[in-house]
Scaffold this motif. Sequence first.
Motif, PDB file in Angstrom:
ATOM      1  N   ALA A  14       0.833  -1.208   0.000  1.00 21.81           N
ATOM      2  CA  ALA A  14       0.000   0.000   0.000  1.00 21.81           C
ATOM      3  C   ALA A  14       0.863   1.252   0.000  1.00 21.81           C
ATOM      4  O   ALA A  14       0.600   2.206  -0.738  1.00 21.81           O
ATOM      5  N   LEU A  15       1.914   1.242   0.815  1.00 23.85           N
ATOM      6  CA  LEU A  15       2.826   2.393   0.852  1.00 23.85           C
ATOM      7  C   LEU A  15       3.543   2.576  -0.481  1.00 23.85           C
ATOM      8  O   LEU A  15       3.678   3.703  -0.966  1.00 23.85           O
ATOM      9  N   HIS A  18       0.998   4.003  -3.001  1.00 19.63           N
ATOM     10  CA  HIS A  18       0.624   5.382  -2.693  1.00 19.63           C
ATOM     11  C   HIS A  18       1.755   6.362  -3.031  1.00 19.63           C
ATOM     12  O   HIS A  18       1.523   7.393  -3.667  1.00 19.63           O
ATOM     13  N   ILE A  19       2.961   6.030  -2.632  1.00 21.95           N
ATOM     14  CA  ILE A  19       4.103   6.903  -2.921  1.00 21.95           C
ATOM     15  C   ILE A  19       4.357   6.966  -4.426  1.00 21.95           C
ATOM     16  O   ILE A  19       4.614   8.034  -4.977  1.00 21.95           O
ATOM     17  N   LYS A  22       1.791   9.274  -5.966  1.00 21.70           N
ATOM     18  CA  LYS A  22       2.060  10.685  -5.674  1.00 21.70           C
ATOM     19  C   LYS A  22       3.266  11.218  -6.451  1.00 21.70           C
ATOM     20  O   LYS A  22       3.276  12.375  -6.854  1.00 21.70           O
ATOM     21  N   ASN A  59       0.665   8.986   7.639  1.00 20.04           N
ATOM     22  CA  ASN A  59       1.019   8.659   6.256  1.00 20.04           C
ATOM     23  C   ASN A  59       0.699   7.197   5.931  1.00 20.04           C
ATOM     24  O   ASN A  59       0.251   6.886   4.831  1.00 20.04           O
ATOM     25  N   GLU A  62      -3.046   6.954   5.525  1.00 18.83           N
ATOM     26  CA  GLU A  62      -3.407   7.543   4.232  1.00 18.83           C
ATOM     27  C   GLU A  62      -3.137   6.557   3.094  1.00 18.83           C
ATOM     28  O   GLU A  62      -3.970   6.371   2.202  1.00 18.83           O
ATOM     29  N   ALA A  63      -1.986   5.902   3.147  1.00 21.54           N
ATOM     30  CA  ALA A  63      -1.640   4.915   2.116  1.00 21.54           C
ATOM     31  C   ALA A  63      -2.590   3.717   2.157  1.00 21.54           C
ATOM     32  O   ALA A  63      -3.003   3.200   1.113  1.00 21.54           O
ATOM     33  N   TYR A  66      -5.817   4.677   0.516  1.00 22.37           N
ATOM     34  CA  TYR A  66      -5.634   4.670  -0.945  1.00 22.37           C
ATOM     35  C   TYR A  66      -5.693   3.234  -1.478  1.00 22.37           C
ATOM     36  O   TYR A  66      -6.372   2.951  -2.460  1.00 22.37           O
ATOM     37  N   TRP A  67      -5.019   2.321  -0.800  1.00 27.81           N
ATOM     38  CA  TRP A  67      -4.982   0.910  -1.192  1.00 27.81           C
ATOM     39  C   TRP A  67      -6.375   0.286  -1.098  1.00 27.81           C
ATOM     40  O   TRP A  67      -6.785  -0.463  -1.992  1.00 27.81           O
TER      41      TRP A  67
END
Length: 96
Positions: A14-15, A18-19, A22, A59, A62-63, A66-67
């Motif tokens: 997920a991280l 998300h990164i 972005k 953070n 948030e990720a 998004y996932w």
Amino acid sequence: MGKIKVSEQDIINALCLHIAHKRQITPQEVDIELMYDDDYGFSAEAYVNDRKQVLITANIIEALRYWLETEMSIDPFSAALELVLDDDEGIIAYVE
């Protein structure tokens, strides 16, 4: 929906997603190391092109949201998220 357990690998994924989203790069270009500290709680270090970014709990949440939306088709804002340090499984999350 019930309670869903999110594995440590899925949190890392997920991280990365998300990164990558972005920064407009591929998820494969992101390396993640999850951490837990008794004083500071959950955090992560993200490495992109040899540059380190420290991520705090917000953070990570948030990720995960998004996932949940992009990969699991779950409304990310109706879900309650809880990060947990598990003795056997490492850092996991529960989604309810």
